[in-house]
Structure formats: structure tokens, C-alpha cells
Scaffold this active site. Sequence first.
Site, mmCIF file in Angstrom:
data_model
loop_
_atom_site.group_PDB
_atom_site.id
_atom_site.type_symbol
_atom_site.label_atom_id
_atom_site.label_comp_id
_atom_site.label_asym_id
_atom_site.label_seq_id
_atom_site.Cartn_x
_atom_site.Cartn_y
_atom_site.Cartn_z
ATOM 1 N N CYS A 68 0.820 -1.182 -0.100
ATOM 2 C CA CYS A 68 0.001 0.142 0.121
ATOM 3 C C CYS A 68 1.092 1.332 0.126
ATOM 4 O O CYS A 68 2.028 1.239 0.534
ATOM 5 C CB CYS A 68 -0.831 0.103 1.300
ATOM 6 S SG CYS A 68 -1.999 1.344 1.255
ATOM 7 N N CYS B 108 -6.110 -0.206 6.914
ATOM 8 C CA CYS B 108 -5.804 0.320 5.744
ATOM 9 C C CYS B 108 -7.227 1.375 5.118
ATOM 10 O O CYS B 108 -8.202 1.048 5.181
ATOM 11 C CB CYS B 108 -5.937 -0.587 4.465
ATOM 12 S SG CYS B 108 -5.479 -0.110 2.824
ATOM 13 N N ARG C 172 3.082 4.550 6.496
ATOM 14 C CA ARG C 172 3.341 3.973 7.568
ATOM 15 C C ARG C 172 4.099 2.456 7.282
ATOM 16 O O ARG C 172 4.298 1.686 8.154
ATOM 17 C CB ARG C 172 2.244 3.832 8.640
ATOM 18 C CG ARG C 172 1.814 5.264 9.040
ATOM 19 C CD ARG C 172 0.748 5.175 9.583
ATOM 20 N NE ARG C 172 -0.421 4.908 8.815
ATOM 21 C CZ ARG C 172 -1.950 4.827 9.007
ATOM 22 N NH1 ARG C 172 -2.123 4.825 10.326
ATOM 23 N NH2 ARG C 172 -2.818 4.528 8.431
ATOM 24 N N ASP D 61 0.404 3.663 1.697
ATOM 25 C CA ASP D 61 0.396 4.400 3.155
ATOM 26 C C ASP D 61 1.961 4.330 3.791
ATOM 27 O O ASP D 61 2.703 3.602 3.629
ATOM 28 C CB ASP D 61 -0.181 3.443 4.002
ATOM 29 C CG ASP D 61 -0.479 3.958 5.361
ATOM 30 O OD1 ASP D 61 0.156 4.616 6.037
ATOM 31 O OD2 ASP D 61 -1.656 3.977 5.822
ATOM 32 N N HIS E 93 -2.205 -4.095 5.062
ATOM 33 C CA HIS E 93 -1.901 -3.623 6.630
ATOM 34 C C HIS E 93 -3.371 -3.219 7.176
ATOM 35 O O HIS E 93 -4.155 -2.793 6.590
ATOM 36 C CB HIS E 93 -0.932 -2.555 6.382
ATOM 37 C CG HIS E 93 -1.771 -1.238 6.004
ATOM 38 N ND1 HIS E 93 -2.484 -0.016 6.623
ATOM 39 C CD2 HIS E 93 -1.688 -0.772 4.700
ATOM 40 C CE1 HIS E 93 -2.553 0.752 5.923
ATOM 41 N NE2 HIS E 93 -2.569 0.704 4.693
HETATM 42 ZN ZN LIG Z 1 -3.377 1.339 2.989
#
Ligand SMILES: [Zn+2]
Length: 198
Positions: free
Chosen positions: A42, A101, A46, A44, A98
Site C-alpha cells: 500500500c 488500511c 506507515r 500508506d 496492512h
Molecule cells: Zn493502506
Amino acid sequence: MKTLNDILESNKNWAKNIQNKDSELFKRLSKAQSPEFLWIGCSDSRVPASEVCGAGPGEFFVHRNIANLVVENDLNCLSVIQYAVEALKVKEIIVCGHYGCGGVQAALDDKPLGLIDGWLENIKTTIKEKSSELSSCEDKTSRMVELNVEKQVANIANTEIVKNAWKNNQELRVHGIVYDLASGLLKDLGVTLDQAQA
Ligand SMILES: [Zn+2]
């Protein structure tokens, strides 16, 4: 707030640290790459691919998008897979979702968000397919994160690229894992596909 200058300073320190540990690494990597892993994760912030696995430069070939999707008409993702499998001959493809998400959550919420709706439609299709399982789940988002990863593993195994690699006896496995933002730990979903299960 960090500025570009802060980032350039950090980069100097990072490069120096690596040089101190392995003085030839950058020289070697400037000639060629031979990663064993393709990471599809992803976007993302993090979930940084190499960092969460303790890997350094040269170890991971990476593709990231919102909710780590592998869509059959996404030329960007498919080109990455093709290059990784056919040119780099990676041995492991890892799909990493994750928990928490935002993409999966938005698809579950099913509210119009504009341009991204077309992308999230791919997750919504899986939500519909798995609706009976999801309806009995206490934590629908977490389970959907896992089911979404499992679906992408199947999608990868279904590409002509991977089917051809297996037909040609190329060593290649496709794994599905999930990253836990709260602990920093990865969980293997046990959905690995290889030539034998294809
Ligand atoms: Zn995500």
C-alpha cells in the site's frame, strides 16, 4: 516541520552510514540490481517496504498503490510484475496489506469520494464476493484487509506473466502478508501459491 534541506541532510548521513558498513555497496548497485523480492504494498506512509523487513538498497523491487491492488488492466502494476519476473527473475512476490488500511475502509464505507471511486471499485467487488463471511465478522475492516491480500495473490497467480514463468519451471512463489501498524509486525496469511498449486 521538515524541509527539503532536512531530507537532503538525512540522506547524507544515511549514505555515510551505509558506506561505513559496506564501502562497496553503492559501487556494486550502480552496475546492476538483482533483487530476490518483488513487494506489492500500500502507498500508506506507515508501511515502508524495505524498512519494515530490515532490508537495504538492492533487495526489494517495489510497487505500491492504494490498498496494494493488482488489477488486470493496470499497465503500471503489470509492467512492474513483468520486469520483476522476466528480467530480474525475482523468486518471491510479496503482497503486503496492512490493518487500518484507509483504502479498504473507504471501500467498506461505500461513500462517493471522487476520482478514487473507480480504483476502490476493485475492492468493492471483493467485498460483494465475500459478503456472507464479512457479515459474521466482528472486525470487518481487518478481515477485509486479509481477504483483499488473498485476492491479489490469486490475481498475480492468474497473470500470463506468472503462469508462463511456472510453465517454464522458473522458481517463483507468491505470498500474502499483513502488516500491523500497532506492533510493527508482519503476519503471514499462509496463502502462498507456487508452481505446484498453480
Ligand atoms: Zn493502506
